[in-house]
Design an enzyme around this catalytic site. Sequence first.
Site: not given
Length: 322
Positions: A96, A199, A143, A43-44
């Site tokens: 991811l 959820y 993720t 996530g850069g």
Amino acid sequence: MGLFSLVTLVTGMRGPSGFGSASTAEQVTEGIDASKLTAVITGGASGIGLETARVLALRGAHVVIGARNMEAANEAKQLILKDNKSARVDVLKLDLCSMKSVRAFANDFNALQVPLNILINNAGVMFCPYQLSEDGIELQFATNHLGHFLLTNLLLDNMKNTAKVTGTEGRIVNLSSIAHQYTYGHGIRFDKLNDKIGYNDKAAYGQSKLANILHANELSCRLQEEGANITANSVHPGLIMTNLMRHSAVLMRALQVFTFLFWKNVPQGAATTCYVALHPNLTGVAGKYFLDCNEMKPSNLATDKVLAKKLWDFSEKLVNSV
């Protein structure tokens, strides 16, 4: 969050490390030579991940950005190179929430035939409406935790070998959140992980962030038992308005009006990650949780060793079943 943590957050007062909530990533890494190090940052391509990549490259590290959006990742690379022409930056595709993509990334990275000193598990999603990943796993858990769990395992042999050959300590940093305290009743919904009934997007996010800490703690124990020269820690970067909050932007901006004293800018938000990844004062420090560049105590669930072992076994079964 304790009273001392609250005071230091609001005032920017420095803690025992010499840094605090107002410290920036550049400040906490000033004078550090990372020219012999290679770091993978998930996530850069944006937000604090991009700032982490920029500052590590500024200190001389070879940075490999793993990102889902390759166009954004290449733009991030050019942004870093614009101000630092000698920066060493590579970008590789990484989604991811897809175990297939995680395995492909690991293969692509290993094909570069470079050592690996630092792994920063930074990428994440937040407060998503209920949905399953392509592998049939609740998206935030897939993720934020499971993808990083698999990625870490796939890159670990490289890290162990690098640490052994170079004699330089390897470091793994998991980005968690203070939200790890606000999860489901028993922490992890092992038996109902993918159930739509019950959820809650906030609790599911907290669950995934709790998993980040438990993962780092259990990994730390395993590495110590092996005698591997690698540490694993987790961090809370702070409250920063980034793309992570795209599913709750209106709520977050409303909240920001009433809690503006607690929010950080991006350079401040990347500080704790960079501190834990590079600072020599943390040599040998493992299995800890950091906030504002200082060690803090996480929730009781986050320090539950039985829960950490159960999550590890559960995660192994999940990734092996895909």
